[in-house]
Design a protein around this motif. Structure first.
Motif, PDB file in Angstrom:
ATOM      1  N   PHE A   1       9.468 -13.699   5.283  1.00  8.82           N
ATOM      2  CA  PHE A   1       8.758 -12.915   4.284  1.00  8.82           C
ATOM      3  C   PHE A   1       9.731 -12.288   3.298  1.00  8.82           C
ATOM      4  O   PHE A   1       9.611 -11.123   2.947  1.00  8.82           O
ATOM      5  CB  PHE A   1       7.900 -11.835   4.950  1.00  8.82           C
ATOM      6  N   SER A   2      10.687 -13.075   2.842  1.00  9.77           N
ATOM      7  CA  SER A   2      11.716 -12.534   1.952  1.00  9.77           C
ATOM      8  C   SER A   2      11.157 -12.090   0.603  1.00  9.77           C
ATOM      9  O   SER A   2      11.772 -11.297  -0.094  1.00  9.77           O
ATOM     10  CB  SER A   2      12.836 -13.555   1.747  1.00  9.77           C
ATOM     11  N   LEU A   3       9.994 -12.596   0.236  1.00 14.96           N
ATOM     12  CA  LEU A   3       9.378 -12.190  -1.030  1.00 14.96           C
ATOM     13  C   LEU A   3       8.411 -11.031  -0.848  1.00 14.96           C
ATOM     14  O   LEU A   3       7.721 -10.638  -1.778  1.00 14.96           O
ATOM     15  CB  LEU A   3       8.652 -13.373  -1.684  1.00 14.96           C
ATOM     16  N   LEU A   4       8.357 -10.470   0.359  1.00 13.35           N
ATOM     17  CA  LEU A   4       7.444  -9.367   0.657  1.00 13.35           C
ATOM     18  C   LEU A   4       8.192  -8.044   0.635  1.00 13.35           C
ATOM     19  O   LEU A   4       9.212  -7.896   1.284  1.00 13.35           O
ATOM     20  CB  LEU A   4       6.802  -9.561   2.035  1.00 13.35           C
ATOM     21  N   SER A   5       7.663  -7.103  -0.117  1.00 13.39           N
ATOM     22  CA  SER A   5       8.212  -5.750  -0.143  1.00 13.39           C
ATOM     23  C   SER A   5       7.226  -4.799   0.517  1.00 13.39           C
ATOM     24  O   SER A   5       6.049  -4.796   0.165  1.00 13.39           O
ATOM     25  CB  SER A   5       8.449  -5.298  -1.588  1.00 13.39           C
ATOM     26  N   VAL A   6       7.696  -4.023   1.476  1.00 19.12           N
ATOM     27  CA  VAL A   6       6.871  -3.023   2.151  1.00 19.12           C
ATOM     28  C   VAL A   6       7.113  -1.699   1.443  1.00 19.12           C
ATOM     29  O   VAL A   6       8.238  -1.208   1.398  1.00 19.12           O
ATOM     30  CB  VAL A   6       7.218  -2.913   3.650  1.00 19.12           C
ATOM     31  N   LEU A   7       6.054  -1.145   0.857  1.00 20.21           N
ATOM     32  CA  LEU A   7       6.176   0.043   0.019  1.00 20.21           C
ATOM     33  C   LEU A   7       5.679   1.304   0.714  1.00 20.21           C
ATOM     34  O   LEU A   7       4.658   1.279   1.405  1.00 20.21           O
ATOM     35  CB  LEU A   7       5.380  -0.157  -1.272  1.00 20.21           C
ATOM     36  N   SER A   8       6.395   2.384   0.501  1.00 22.42           N
ATOM     37  CA  SER A   8       5.987   3.686   1.012  1.00 22.42           C
ATOM     38  C   SER A   8       4.802   4.223   0.214  1.00 22.42           C
ATOM     39  O   SER A   8       4.570   3.811  -0.925  1.00 22.42           O
ATOM     40  CB  SER A   8       7.143   4.679   0.924  1.00 22.42           C
ATOM     41  N   VAL A   9       4.091   5.160   0.814  1.00 23.52           N
ATOM     42  CA  VAL A   9       2.981   5.817   0.120  1.00 23.52           C
ATOM     43  C   VAL A   9       3.577   6.966  -0.696  1.00 23.52           C
ATOM     44  O   VAL A   9       4.037   7.955  -0.138  1.00 23.52           O
ATOM     45  CB  VAL A   9       1.923   6.336   1.111  1.00 23.52           C
ATOM     46  N   THR A  10       3.577   6.798  -1.992  1.00 29.14           N
ATOM     47  CA  THR A  10       4.087   7.829  -2.891  1.00 29.14           C
ATOM     48  C   THR A  10       2.958   8.776  -3.285  1.00 29.14           C
ATOM     49  O   THR A  10       1.780   8.517  -3.006  1.00 29.14           O
ATOM     50  CB  THR A  10       4.652   7.193  -4.166  1.00 29.14           C
ATOM     51  N   GLU A  11       3.314   9.838  -3.955  1.00 31.54           N
ATOM     52  CA  GLU A  11       2.297  10.764  -4.453  1.00 31.54           C
ATOM     53  C   GLU A  11       1.345  10.048  -5.407  1.00 31.54           C
ATOM     54  O   GLU A  11       0.119  10.233  -5.336  1.00 31.54           O
ATOM     55  CB  GLU A  11       2.969  11.944  -5.165  1.00 31.54           C
ATOM     56  N   GLU A  12       1.885   9.207  -6.277  1.00 29.35           N
ATOM     57  CA  GLU A  12       1.051   8.442  -7.218  1.00 29.35           C
ATOM     58  C   GLU A  12       0.063   7.549  -6.470  1.00 29.35           C
ATOM     59  O   GLU A  12      -1.127   7.499  -6.800  1.00 29.35           O
ATOM     60  CB  GLU A  12       1.940   7.581  -8.121  1.00 29.35           C
ATOM     61  N   ILE A  13       0.548   6.847  -5.447  1.00 29.67           N
ATOM     62  CA  ILE A  13      -0.327   5.968  -4.666  1.00 29.67           C
ATOM     63  C   ILE A  13      -1.387   6.786  -3.941  1.00 29.67           C
ATOM     64  O   ILE A  13      -2.563   6.404  -3.906  1.00 29.67           O
ATOM     65  CB  ILE A  13       0.503   5.106  -3.687  1.00 29.67           C
ATOM     66  N   ALA A  14      -1.008   7.939  -3.389  1.00 29.41           N
ATOM     67  CA  ALA A  14      -1.969   8.792  -2.682  1.00 29.41           C
ATOM     68  C   ALA A  14      -3.077   9.276  -3.619  1.00 29.41           C
ATOM     69  O   ALA A  14      -4.259   9.281  -3.255  1.00 29.41           O
ATOM     70  CB  ALA A  14      -1.250   9.977  -2.043  1.00 29.41           C
ATOM     71  N   ILE A  15      -2.705   9.671  -4.825  1.00 26.33           N
ATOM     72  CA  ILE A  15      -3.703  10.148  -5.793  1.00 26.33           C
ATOM     73  C   ILE A  15      -4.632   9.010  -6.209  1.00 26.33           C
ATOM     74  O   ILE A  15      -5.859   9.170  -6.244  1.00 26.33           O
ATOM     75  CB  ILE A  15      -3.008  10.792  -7.016  1.00 26.33           C
ATOM     76  N   THR A  16      -4.047   7.843  -6.500  1.00 29.93           N
ATOM     77  CA  THR A  16      -4.871   6.676  -6.853  1.00 29.93           C
ATOM     78  C   THR A  16      -5.767   6.287  -5.697  1.00 29.93           C
ATOM     79  O   THR A  16      -6.935   5.936  -5.892  1.00 29.93           O
ATOM     80  CB  THR A  16      -3.978   5.495  -7.277  1.00 29.93           C
ATOM     81  N   ALA A  17      -5.257   6.363  -4.478  1.00 30.14           N
ATOM     82  CA  ALA A  17      -6.058   6.024  -3.294  1.00 30.14           C
ATOM     83  C   ALA A  17      -7.263   6.951  -3.163  1.00 30.14           C
ATOM     84  O   ALA A  17      -8.353   6.507  -2.791  1.00 30.14           O
ATOM     85  CB  ALA A  17      -5.192   6.090  -2.034  1.00 30.14           C
ATOM     86  N   GLY A  18      -7.081   8.225  -3.484  1.00 34.86           N
ATOM     87  CA  GLY A  18      -8.207   9.151  -3.453  1.00 34.86           C
ATOM     88  C   GLY A  18      -9.298   8.729  -4.422  1.00 34.86           C
ATOM     89  O   GLY A  18     -10.490   8.752  -4.086  1.00 34.86           O
ATOM     90  N   ALA A  19      -8.893   8.337  -5.620  1.00 36.47           N
ATOM     91  CA  ALA A  19      -9.868   7.888  -6.627  1.00 36.47           C
ATOM     92  C   ALA A  19     -10.533   6.585  -6.193  1.00 36.47           C
ATOM     93  O   ALA A  19     -11.754   6.418  -6.351  1.00 36.47           O
ATOM     94  CB  ALA A  19      -9.169   7.712  -7.974  1.00 36.47           C
ATOM     95  N   ILE A  20      -9.758   5.671  -5.628  1.00 36.20           N
ATOM     96  CA  ILE A  20     -10.299   4.389  -5.150  1.00 36.20           C
ATOM     97  C   ILE A  20     -11.275   4.635  -4.006  1.00 36.20           C
ATOM     98  O   ILE A  20     -12.361   4.053  -3.947  1.00 36.20           O
ATOM     99  CB  ILE A  20      -9.150   3.458  -4.682  1.00 36.20           C
ATOM    100  N   ARG A  21     -10.900   5.535  -3.112  1.00 35.43           N
ATOM    101  CA  ARG A  21     -11.771   5.860  -1.972  1.00 35.43           C
ATOM    102  C   ARG A  21     -13.095   6.444  -2.449  1.00 35.43           C
ATOM    103  O   ARG A  21     -14.168   6.092  -1.962  1.00 35.43           O
ATOM    104  CB  ARG A  21     -11.049   6.836  -1.046  1.00 35.43           C
ATOM    105  N   ALA A  22     -13.017   7.338  -3.418  1.00 34.15           N
ATOM    106  CA  ALA A  22     -14.238   7.950  -3.959  1.00 34.15           C
ATOM    107  C   ALA A  22     -15.102   6.912  -4.676  1.00 34.15           C
ATOM    108  O   ALA A  22     -16.326   6.910  -4.535  1.00 34.15           O
ATOM    109  CB  ALA A  22     -13.871   9.077  -4.919  1.00 34.15           C
ATOM    110  N   ARG A  23     -14.465   6.040  -5.428  1.00 29.92           N
ATOM    111  CA  ARG A  23     -15.204   5.048  -6.229  1.00 29.92           C
ATOM    112  C   ARG A  23     -15.885   3.988  -5.370  1.00 29.92           C
ATOM    113  O   ARG A  23     -17.010   3.576  -5.652  1.00 29.92           O
ATOM    114  CB  ARG A  23     -14.248   4.377  -7.215  1.00 29.92           C
ATOM    115  N   TYR A  24     -15.195   3.514  -4.321  1.00 27.98           N
ATOM    116  CA  TYR A  24     -15.705   2.382  -3.548  1.00 27.98           C
ATOM    117  C   TYR A  24     -16.115   2.725  -2.116  1.00 27.98           C
ATOM    118  O   TYR A  24     -16.517   1.835  -1.362  1.00 27.98           O
ATOM    119  CB  TYR A  24     -14.647   1.269  -3.495  1.00 27.98           C
ATOM    120  N   SER A  25     -15.987   3.978  -1.722  1.00 23.11           N
ATOM    121  CA  SER A  25     -16.296   4.400  -0.349  1.00 23.11           C
ATOM    122  C   SER A  25     -15.520   3.580   0.684  1.00 23.11           C
ATOM    123  O   SER A  25     -16.080   3.167   1.703  1.00 23.11           O
ATOM    124  CB  SER A  25     -17.800   4.300  -0.075  1.00 23.11           C
ATOM    125  N   LEU A  26     -14.254   3.363   0.411  1.00 26.28           N
ATOM    126  CA  LEU A  26     -13.398   2.640   1.349  1.00 26.28           C
ATOM    127  C   LEU A  26     -12.791   3.614   2.349  1.00 26.28           C
ATOM    128  O   LEU A  26     -12.670   4.812   2.082  1.00 26.28           O
ATOM    129  CB  LEU A  26     -12.253   1.944   0.603  1.00 26.28           C
TER     130      LEU A  26
END
Length: 118
Positions: free
Chosen positions: A51-76
């Motif tokens: 999986f040399s082309l795979l990058s495992v990314l940490s959850v940043t503040e930006e990702i956490a904020i976007t995730a909140g909006a995504i969760r609210a929008r799609y009920s995920l």
């Protein structure tokens, strides 16, 4: 052969995943007490040449904020929202999943594993 493999072979793709994937893939092995398999999953995802082309990314503040909006929008569920937010943060146009609930997402193309041709 998965169609996705053919696409990768046709043109190199960069793949990203959230560190949340580690949480999700370790549940079953740990549930049955198979710590060796859990470690193997970790090693494959994080440090494998396969999986040399795979990058495992940490959850940043930006990702956490976007995730909140995504969760609210799609009920995920929170982990799924984090996966989508991670993909959005890296400007991905497609997300590969085994979760039918993610078909609701319209921010990206959603490829469901069950719908891929062998």
């Amino acid at each position: 052969m998965f169609r996705i493999v053919e696409l990768i072979e046709a043109q190199p793709l960069q793949a990203f995943t959230s560190v949340m994937t580690l949480t999700e893939i370790m549940v079953q092995p740990l549930k049955v007490g198979n710590t060796d398999l859990a470690q193997e999953y970790h090693d494959i995802l994080v440090s494998s040449d396969q999986f040399s082309l795979l990058s495992v990314l940490s959850v940043t503040e930006e990702i956490a904020i976007t995730a909140g909006a995504i969760r609210a929008r799609y009920s995920l569920r929170t982990p799924d929202a984090i996966h989508v937010a991670t993909a959005i943060a890296r400007d991905c146009d497609t997300i590969l999943t085994n979760d039918a609930a993610m078909k609701r997402v319209t921010d990206l193309n959603v490829l469901h594993l069950d719908n891929l041709e062998l």
